[in-house]
Design a protein around this motif. Sequence first.
Motif, short mmCIF file in Angstrom:
data_model
loop_
_atom_site.label_atom_id
_atom_site.label_comp_id
_atom_site.label_asym_id
_atom_site.label_seq_id
_atom_site.Cartn_x
_atom_site.Cartn_y
_atom_site.Cartn_z
N GLY A 1 -18.73 35.19 24.13
CA GLY A 1 -19.62 34.73 23.09
C GLY A 1 -18.94 34.40 21.78
N ARG A 2 -17.61 34.62 21.72
CA ARG A 2 -16.82 34.28 20.54
C ARG A 2 -15.88 33.13 20.89
N PRO A 3 -15.14 32.60 19.90
CA PRO A 3 -14.31 31.42 20.19
C PRO A 3 -13.28 31.66 21.29
N ASP A 4 -13.26 30.74 22.27
CA ASP A 4 -12.17 30.69 23.23
C ASP A 4 -11.00 29.94 22.61
N LEU A 5 -9.80 30.20 23.08
CA LEU A 5 -8.60 29.54 22.59
C LEU A 5 -8.06 28.61 23.66
N ASN A 6 -7.73 27.38 23.28
CA ASN A 6 -7.01 26.46 24.15
C ASN A 6 -5.58 26.37 23.63
N VAL A 7 -4.64 26.91 24.41
CA VAL A 7 -3.28 27.10 23.90
C VAL A 7 -2.24 26.55 24.86
N LEU A 8 -1.09 26.21 24.28
CA LEU A 8 0.13 25.94 25.03
C LEU A 8 1.10 27.06 24.71
N ASP A 9 1.54 27.78 25.74
CA ASP A 9 2.44 28.93 25.53
C ASP A 9 3.90 28.46 25.51
N PHE A 10 4.60 28.85 24.45
CA PHE A 10 6.03 28.55 24.31
C PHE A 10 6.80 29.85 24.41
N ASP A 11 7.67 29.93 25.39
CA ASP A 11 8.39 31.15 25.75
C ASP A 11 9.33 31.59 24.63
N ASP A 12 9.62 32.89 24.60
CA ASP A 12 10.56 33.42 23.61
C ASP A 12 11.99 33.45 24.12
N GLY A 13 12.20 33.03 25.38
CA GLY A 13 13.54 33.12 25.94
C GLY A 13 14.28 31.81 26.06
N SER A 14 13.59 30.67 25.94
CA SER A 14 14.26 29.37 26.06
C SER A 14 13.46 28.32 25.30
N ASP A 15 14.15 27.25 24.89
CA ASP A 15 13.48 26.17 24.16
C ASP A 15 12.54 25.41 25.10
N GLU A 16 11.29 25.26 24.70
CA GLU A 16 10.30 24.54 25.50
C GLU A 16 9.61 23.49 24.63
N HIS A 17 9.08 22.44 25.31
CA HIS A 17 8.61 21.26 24.60
C HIS A 17 7.25 20.79 25.10
N ALA A 18 6.55 20.05 24.23
CA ALA A 18 5.33 19.33 24.59
C ALA A 18 5.32 18.03 23.81
N GLN A 19 4.51 17.06 24.27
CA GLN A 19 4.46 15.76 23.62
C GLN A 19 3.02 15.30 23.42
N PHE A 20 2.85 14.41 22.44
CA PHE A 20 1.55 13.78 22.18
C PHE A 20 1.82 12.48 21.43
N ALA A 21 0.78 11.69 21.23
CA ALA A 21 0.92 10.40 20.56
C ALA A 21 -0.21 10.19 19.58
N VAL A 22 0.08 9.45 18.51
CA VAL A 22 -0.91 9.12 17.48
C VAL A 22 -0.76 7.64 17.14
N ALA A 23 -1.88 6.94 17.02
CA ALA A 23 -1.90 5.59 16.44
C ALA A 23 -2.49 5.75 15.04
N PHE A 24 -1.63 5.73 14.03
CA PHE A 24 -2.08 5.94 12.67
C PHE A 24 -2.97 4.80 12.21
N PRO A 25 -3.84 5.05 11.23
CA PRO A 25 -4.66 3.97 10.69
C PRO A 25 -3.82 2.88 10.06
N LYS A 26 -4.37 1.70 9.99
CA LYS A 26 -3.69 0.56 9.39
C LYS A 26 -3.28 0.85 7.94
N SER A 27 -4.03 1.70 7.27
CA SER A 27 -3.76 2.02 5.87
C SER A 27 -2.54 2.92 5.68
N TRP A 28 -1.98 3.45 6.76
CA TRP A 28 -0.76 4.26 6.67
C TRP A 28 0.36 3.42 6.07
N ASN A 29 1.20 4.04 5.25
CA ASN A 29 2.29 3.30 4.60
C ASN A 29 3.54 3.18 5.46
#
Length: 211
Positions: A70-98
């Motif tokens: 009944g309280r907030p669920d979490l949607n998470v990506l777990d990053f290990d403490d023993g090795s470097d781990e990565h994730a990716q995403f993409a953004v199309a910024f608005p035309k007004s971006w400099n």
Amino acid sequence: DFDIASHDTSNGLKLGGTLVTSTATELNKLDGVGTLKEVGKETIWVPANAMTPTNSNGCSDLTKVETTSGRPDLNVLDFDDGSDEHAQFAVAFPKSWNEGTITFQVYFTANSTNTGNAIFGLQAVAASDNDAIDAAFGTAQEVTKAHSGTANDLNVSSESSLVTIAGTPAEADQILFQVYRDAADGSDTLTADARLLGIKIFFTTDAANDA
């Protein structure tokens, strides 16, 4: 009241002896008729569920964590403490971006009472129409944030230094991002998975809209 629309402002308008060169439309907006949007610093929120683990050295798949029913669920990506781990995403910024540099903040938690630091980094590359997407990311910037010591507390990092996006960003580009935990850094001392909730990206506009 002073009706701007009923006066000739073609050569400017003097108010209190000061020449005002704004248009009647702009002045009326300042008087509450419409909304005058200013250029400047803005943000985009990118939640963890908009990211995917990388094929090589990826973090965990998206995990749903229940705190209390009944309280907030979490949607998470777990990053290990023993090795470097990565994730990716993409953004199309608005035309007004400099098309300039950006900064970011990291939002994460941990199911732990440990108070060690987690170090997260972000890097990016721009791709224009007909560009190769197979391109190297730019130089990363990193932020360091200690976990509160209470399981499932929200941790919000400070704002990062400027991130330069590789690939010469241009209008209508897709910006490809990679986020990682730098667990190999000796200053990353959180002895638990850092559970990424999302990233806030700060960018700057140089136009009031996307027209």
